[in-house]
Design a protein around this motif. Structure first.
Motif, PDB file in Angstrom:
ATOM      1  N   GLU A 277       0.825  -1.208   0.000  1.00  0.00           N
ATOM      2  CA  GLU A 277       0.000   0.000   0.000  1.00  0.00           C
ATOM      3  C   GLU A 277       0.862   1.263   0.000  1.00  0.00           C
ATOM      4  O   GLU A 277       0.395   2.342  -0.357  1.00  0.00           O
ATOM      5  CB  GLU A 277      -0.924   0.005   1.228  1.00  0.00           C
TER       6      GLU A 277
ATOM      7  N   MET B 132      -2.905   3.745   4.870  1.00  0.00           N
ATOM      8  CA  MET B 132      -4.219   3.102   4.946  1.00  0.00           C
ATOM      9  C   MET B 132      -4.919   3.287   6.293  1.00  0.00           C
ATOM     10  O   MET B 132      -6.089   2.964   6.427  1.00  0.00           O
ATOM     11  CB  MET B 132      -4.080   1.601   4.665  1.00  0.00           C
TER      12      MET B 132
ATOM     13  N   GLY C 209      -5.452   7.149   8.464  1.00  0.00           N
ATOM     14  CA  GLY C 209      -4.476   7.098   7.379  1.00  0.00           C
ATOM     15  C   GLY C 209      -4.393   8.421   6.638  1.00  0.00           C
ATOM     16  O   GLY C 209      -4.711   9.469   7.190  1.00  0.00           O
TER      17      GLY C 209
ATOM     18  N   ARG D 264      -6.024  10.326   3.871  1.00  0.00           N
ATOM     19  CA  ARG D 264      -7.274  10.263   3.103  1.00  0.00           C
ATOM     20  C   ARG D 264      -7.098  10.518   1.604  1.00  0.00           C
ATOM     21  O   ARG D 264      -7.576   9.729   0.782  1.00  0.00           O
ATOM     22  CB  ARG D 264      -8.286  11.251   3.671  1.00  0.00           C
TER      23      ARG D 264
ATOM     24  N   ARG E  55      -5.633   7.487   0.047  1.00  0.00           N
ATOM     25  CA  ARG E  55      -6.577   6.359  -0.014  1.00  0.00           C
ATOM     26  C   ARG E  55      -7.593   6.567  -1.137  1.00  0.00           C
ATOM     27  O   ARG E  55      -7.939   5.633  -1.864  1.00  0.00           O
ATOM     28  CB  ARG E  55      -7.311   6.203   1.320  1.00  0.00           C
TER      29      ARG E  55
ATOM     30  N   SER F  32      -8.256   4.162  -4.398  1.00  0.00           N
ATOM     31  CA  SER F  32      -9.517   3.496  -4.722  1.00  0.00           C
ATOM     32  C   SER F  32     -10.101   3.994  -6.042  1.00  0.00           C
ATOM     33  O   SER F  32     -10.881   3.295  -6.677  1.00  0.00           O
ATOM     34  CB  SER F  32     -10.525   3.613  -3.573  1.00  0.00           C
TER      35      SER F  32
END
Lengths: 360, 349
Positions: free
Chosen positions: A141, A199, A255, A257, A260, A264
């Protein structure tokens, strides 16, 4: 040097070791997830400072190690295509595919370039408009946000000769696989601090409660790791199984943001083959459908030939904490960093390479 | 087919082609030397495995060495390919305890190299040679087609006079000898890497590129009984120690906290995932000295240019058929020092 020396300070480390000795009453087996942590443990001999009742098992968190042979073969095949430029982080170049590594591909005429960031590839793509520039997107990640950013920027700037060869992996499904194995020996985890920096800690709560196992998000310096051990041991001794954060100077519960969200948006979760371990469900990332045009695998219509891994290599057992590197008959004899039989001997962060480098 | 029945005329390990890692100063380069070059050219001078050969002509002892320079970029903070080509070869002579006297220079120039660049490189060689008191006495020039060179490659061969009776080589080291390091580590490698990759730090890191002969001459003049010297170029301190341990069959122990690495270099290493002990230097060496003379030798190193951080970093242990190099960490634990496979590679994370 500030922000490093404090975490390597012998007196603070000695105090932490004393606290661990005072807390422990029986044998415990802990696993550090990340190869960077394994490297620190072996480099500083931290396991030798701990009471004998605490064993540290080395986890699967070395991205170079778990990248499957097929992915490396694909990268090599791309690099040898006329007009293609294959860009990679440096430590992937030495990892053997089924017959050669990227260094040898370069010696055979492939255009293989070491970059420090996937964003460097965008400039290479601009400078070479008639050529296809492919970045070998490997990692956990931690590397995913920069790789996603490169794709997002390529789309925005209309750079059409750039693509990713994706072999991204995710930590929580690997922990799930280790805990679900009938051979599991791990009683507590030091989770990888940098993965959680991106994450956050959310994904670890269900793992801790479902499997009744303490998970301490831990940093990479000697004092970080020993504090992580102390927090984990205190949980185990008092019968708790919680998610705790040792690495508070970097990790926030939620995490990062924006990172992330970027991950995604650009990627989707897929099953992924881990070298030495096998397929773990929902353990990897591939490009989302909206970004399919940046996927090197579709762009080059490459076919993956299944590759076999050496049968005398116990890498899978080593990376799941079931065996230690020097318990392998090939360790240091037929398997060395110059001619690795298995993935953990390749990267400096692999458990076998760390033992070879620092402990023979 | 059973692999074990196959016999390869040249033991090439798993590499049918030469890779960049074969030139990195690590294990793979050693395999090349041990498996291909030494068997082909075998003689006593080569098998001494030293930086240069010491040759006897009647009562005169000469040291001879050669080195090729292919650095990119051609100009970097603290030096350039010209000063490197002079100092690097002088330093290999210095590591034999020799007084450098004569150099040859062979230029392989790529078509299209600006004449102005060639002029700057040659002027830099002239300055370095003058400063070190050596004369460039013969040379060669070749021009290759565009694309078949990298601007300019330079080979220099050096000859020096050995005017002492010591036998400076790995097999001369003795159990109990002190290991001295002539300064801090890593400047050349990080200067090159930052110039090459456009990495910038708060202030510019300069290469430590410098001639070492005067420092070695000062040790000899003071009557220091030098057992062995090695400059810390490709592969860095780690490779030098492992090479000497293997060639002398003596175990070596060093103390991490005695080894000086500037905060800037340490920071760069932390960011890039590099080990300072494996970084190349162009103006640093280690010396193996009898324990009783160690402090006297250290005082001489400290007043030499670049020697402010010189230190006694360890000692020679007992002979052993497979001698380890052991490092004691600040935490009191020990680890093995191993030579890298090839060049250090920046890590993924």
């Amino acid at each position: 040097m500030r922000y490093l020396d404090e975490y390597r300070e012998p007196a603070a480390i000695a105090a932490c070791i004393r606290a661990i000795r005072d807390s422990v009453t029986r044998e415990w087996r802990l696993m550090e997830i990340c190869g960077g942590q394994t490297h620190s443990i072996v480099r500083y001999g931290l396991d030798r400072l701990l009471p004998e009742t605490i064993s540290l098992l080395h986890g699967p968190g070395c991205p170079v190690c778990v990248t499957p042979v097929e992915a490396i073969d694909l990268a090599i095949a791309i690099s040898l295509r006329p007009g293609a430029i294959l860009c990679s982080f440096g430590d992937m170049l030495r990892v053997p595919g089924s017959s050669i590594d990227l260094f040898m591909a370069r010696a055979a005429g492939g255009d293989v370039r070491v970059v420090y960031s996937p964003l460097d590839c965008l400039q290479i793509a601009r400078d070479n408009p008639a050529r296809e520039v492919v970045f070998f997107a490997v990692g956990f990640e931690t590397t995913a946000p920069a790789n996603a950013l490169a794709v997002a920027q390529a789309e925005q700037a209309g750079i059409s000769n750039f693509s990713l060869l994706v072999s991204q992996v995710l930590v929580p499904p690997a922990i799930e696989a280790i805990l679900s194995s009938p051979h599991n020996r791990v009683q507590g985890f030091l989770a990888a601090g940098h993965v959680c920096t991106i994450m956050g800690c959310d994904q670890y709560y269900p793992l801790a409660s479902r499997h009744r196992v303490p998970i301490v998000v831990t940093g990479f310096e000697p004092l970080d790791i020993l504090q992580g051990v102390l927090m984990c041991v205190r949980q185990l001794e008092s019968g708790r199984a919680e998610v705790e954060n040792q690495y508070t100077r970097t990790v926030r519960a939620e995490g990062n943001r924006p990172a992330r969200e970027l991950i995604s948006r650009v990627f989707r979760v897929v099953d992924r083959h881990w070298r030495g371990i096998g397929v773990i469900p929902d353990s990897g990332l591939a490009l989302a459908d909206n970004y399919r045009q940046f996927d090197a695998e579709t762009r080059f219509t490459l076919t993956v030939t299944p590759a076999s891994e050496p049968t005398d290599c116990i890498a899978g057992l080593v990376m799941q904490g079931a065996r230690r590197p020097h318990e392998c008959p090939a360790f240091g004899t037929t398997c060395t960093p110059e001619s690795p039989r298995g993935a953990p001997m390749v990267s400096t962060e692999g458990a076998c390479a760390a033992y070879y480098q620092y402990r023979r | 087919m059973d692999d074990s029945t196959l016999v390869c005329p040249l033991p090439v390990n798993r590499h049918p082609l030469v890779t960049i890692a074969h030139g990195g100063g690590g294990r793979l380069m050693h395999q090349l030397i041990e498996q291909i070059f030494i068997p082909a050219f075998n003689n006593d001078h080569l098998t001494a495995r030293h930086d240069g050969a010491t040759l006897e002509l009647g009562a005169t002892r000469l040291a001879m060495t050669t080195d090729s320079y292919v650095v990119q970029p051609l100009f970097f903070p603290g030096g350039d390919i010209g000063s490197l080509a002079v100092n690097g070869t002088i330093n290999d002579l210095a590591m034999c305890g020799a007084q450098p006297r004569w150099l040859s220079a062979a230029f392989i120039i790529e078509e299209g190299l600006p004449m102005e660049i060639l002029g700057r490189v040659v002027q830099s060689m002239r300055s370095a040679a003058l400063a070190a008191g050596v004369a460039l006495v013969t040379g060669d020039t070749k021009v290759v087609e565009r694309g078949k060179g990298d601007g300019i490659f330079i080979n220099t061969t050096g000859i020096g006079l050995v005017d002492h009776a010591l036998d400076i080589r790995p097999t001369s080291i003795r159990s109990g000898d002190a290991i001295l390091l002539s300064g801090d580590l890593g400047r050349h490698a990080i200067a090159i890497m930052s110039a090459r990759e456009g990495l910038s730090f708060e202030s510019t890191v300069e290469s430590d590129c410098a001639p070492l002969a005067d420092t070695v001459r000062a040790l000899l003049a003071a009557g220091i009984e030098i057992h062995c010297l090695r400059d810390l170029t490709r592969g860095g301190l780690a490779s030098a120690l492992v090479e000497i341990a293997e060639a002398s069959r003596s175990s070596l122990t060093i103390t991490e906290s005695a080894i000086s690495v500037s905060a800037q270099i340490r920071g760069a290493c932390e960011i890039l995932g590099l080990d300072p002990l494996c970084l190349a230097n162009e103006g640093r060496f280690i010396a193996f000295i009898p324990r009783l003379q160690a402090t006297q030798a250290l005082d001489i190193l400290k007043i030499a240019s670049g020697g402010a951080m010189a230190a006694i970093i360890g000692q020679v242990g007992d002979p052993s058929p497979s001698p380890p190099v052991l490092l004691t960490t600040p935490l009191g634990t020990t680890r093995v020092i191993e030579m890298l496979s090839g060049e250090q590679l920046p890590r993924i994370c």
